[in-house]
Design an enzyme around this catalytic site. Sequence first.
Site, PDB file in Angstrom:
ATOM      1  N   CYS A  14       0.843  -1.198   0.000  1.00 35.71           N
ATOM      2  CA  CYS A  14       0.000   0.000   0.000  1.00 35.71           C
ATOM      3  C   CYS A  14       0.879   1.250   0.000  1.00 35.71           C
ATOM      4  CB  CYS A  14      -0.918   0.001   1.222  1.00 35.71           C
ATOM      5  SG  CYS A  14      -0.007  -0.048   2.784  1.00 35.71           S
ATOM      6  N   ASP A 395      -7.862  10.270 -38.892  1.00 31.72           N
ATOM      7  CA  ASP A 395      -7.098  10.397 -40.121  1.00 31.72           C
ATOM      8  C   ASP A 395      -7.594   9.317 -41.088  1.00 31.72           C
ATOM      9  OD1 ASP A 395      -4.948  11.175 -41.859  1.00 31.72           O
ATOM     10  OD2 ASP A 395      -3.897   9.382 -41.207  1.00 31.72           O
TER      11      ASP A 395
END
Length: 708
Positions: A14, A395
């Site tokens: 943690c 594109d």
Amino acid sequence: MMKEYRLRVANMDCENDAARLRRSLESQVDMELLQILASSGTVCLTVNDTVLSQEEVEAKLSQFGFPVQKQGKQVSLPPFWKNPKVLAAIVSGLLLLVGWLLSYAVEGWLPLTLYTLSILIGGYYFGREALEELFFERRVGIELLMTVAAIAAYVLGQPAEAAMLVFLYSISEALEGYTEAKTRSAVRALMDLTPKTAILIEDGNQREVPAEELKPGDRFLVHPGQSVPTDGEIAAGASSLDEAPVTGESVPVEKSVGDTVYAGSINAEGSLEVIATKAFAENTISRIIVMVEEAQERKGESQRFIERFGNWYSPAVLLVGIAIAVLPPLLMDTTWTQWAIRATIFIVAAAPCALVISIPVTLVAALGTAARHGVLIKGGVYIERLADINVIAMDKTGTITLGEPTVTDCELAGHGDGPQREEVLAITAAIEQLSQHPLATAIVRYVDDEGIQPRKANDFRSITGAGASASVDGKVIYIGKPKLFEEELKVDLGPLSEVVNRLQDEGKTVAVVGTDNAAWAAIAMRDTVRDNAKNAIAQLHAIGIKKVVMLTGDNERTAAQISKEAGIDEFHASLKPDDKVTKLRELMQQHEHVAMVGDGVNDAPALAEASVGVAMGAAGTDVALETADVALMADDLEKLVYALKQAKRNQSIVRQNLVLSAIVILVLVIGAVSGQFTLPIAVVGHEISEFVVVANGLRMLRFKAGAA
């Protein structure tokens, strides 16, 4: 000389563990901490290698309580029966149970002693974290709230309740490490894709070496069924390779001499000799793993908000708890003990464990799973932005289309006195074999696919901006734009003129073949739409994308035809790179959340301008991997659909967790303040809510391509 290390360490469960290691490393003079990635248990630091060797660096980390994992190994936790946090929690629970059973038989010091031991043993780890966070980080965290609540309950004459609180919270803290390890499973799956050893070929001899020892230029052997240990180029052999580990594509790709292979690809049937182009630590899989680990540390806006909220919320809970204990007895005719107990229950009930853990667990699982399916998302902020996207700009070349022209038509002039179709193609291929133009390559490939043998040509001459000519069978043949014949050669196209106009109206590039007095045929070429482009764009609309826009530098007629075929809503043609950026800004002013999809190189300015820049076909392309916010490893628009679904699913689960956490806290707080809930009820409700949000977040690990 300073040397950089990237090491994976154990026992980092943690942020508190990461903070402890950070404090230890910052006190060292011969090493400089660059970064700690708590989500992956990774430490990045630079070391003066004239003072400290790698072995000494690893020894120091072990001394600090964070032993280094082996190369290529994911951070792992010990089994339950060897984990000190789990053992402490179990002993605490056993002492609590025995003390509770004895309390029915005897009274006095014995049950109290067992409860006390249960509290001290079970609370050791989170109590230490609480004090470290308070004194070193100057923060009031959840661990401190639980520590204060346990001490308060014990002092108020509720040792059994205090022991139960400590036991339940300690077991949830111990299991948090295993939850963290579970979220790393997607990255661990990526690590497992590359073999640990490679068959190195030296002076004709073969020997097995660790894969991490491979360096550029080394020659290695890949047998059928084996994974490729690092990126390289095939030097001998041919085979089909399953590139799903890298690109997410399930269809094997045929490869032969000169083709690139990626680390983690699985060789199907033929033995391959490969020359390494990248070291193990720099190959495609290794880079993906590093980017995923770094992405998991880049927090989204919601996570940053929750953390900021937690920074003042936890101290506020402690202050309100003190107020509940102190003010009512001063202002009302009631006992101190009653309100002190309610204050203790309130502190437990209001602790934001589930609230704080709900987002990072979900996010880490989502990013790792996406990478395993060929979608690299660079951080929490981008997965959040993806969920809000309502317009997508694309594109054309290499994104909607394949990016390479193919011949679609070969139509004769029809006047009867010219050569027939096969002869026209044989003559055309003879000329185009001598040209380097992409359209010439398309014609040669088409003729080869038709099984036609090209003629012999000589005296090749390129006509800049118009076409080319060469001598075939003693006759000068021209191939080029229609204007070459009409304006330069003064040849009347006749019936072929209508054919040329029709083909151009269909968005095709047309080349005319003939002599200086007659046009024989028109050959049409076009960059073809990807097979799944139309289906992918339809899926984008189905999941809520309002508009798909094509931005292209190609001409108006070609753009119109491609848009029609692919199901594009809107197109803008004849755009230069800066025009694309301008158009993208206009779209963002109109729709706010706009993603741009391109190849990551030519479209870099537009990708940077968009809310989210998405690079297609990023596998093996360093620029695309580095510049895009989201990298689709395969040339597959359906991966974009998956990325958007993944983002929306992540957003949905995060919202569910936040709502559930808030409701549980509200109910528990009301019950605590009103005196309806006892401390055990508050503790059980608190821990159950935490387990529920964690389990809900881990559902992202099972989110597959095609999932809703």
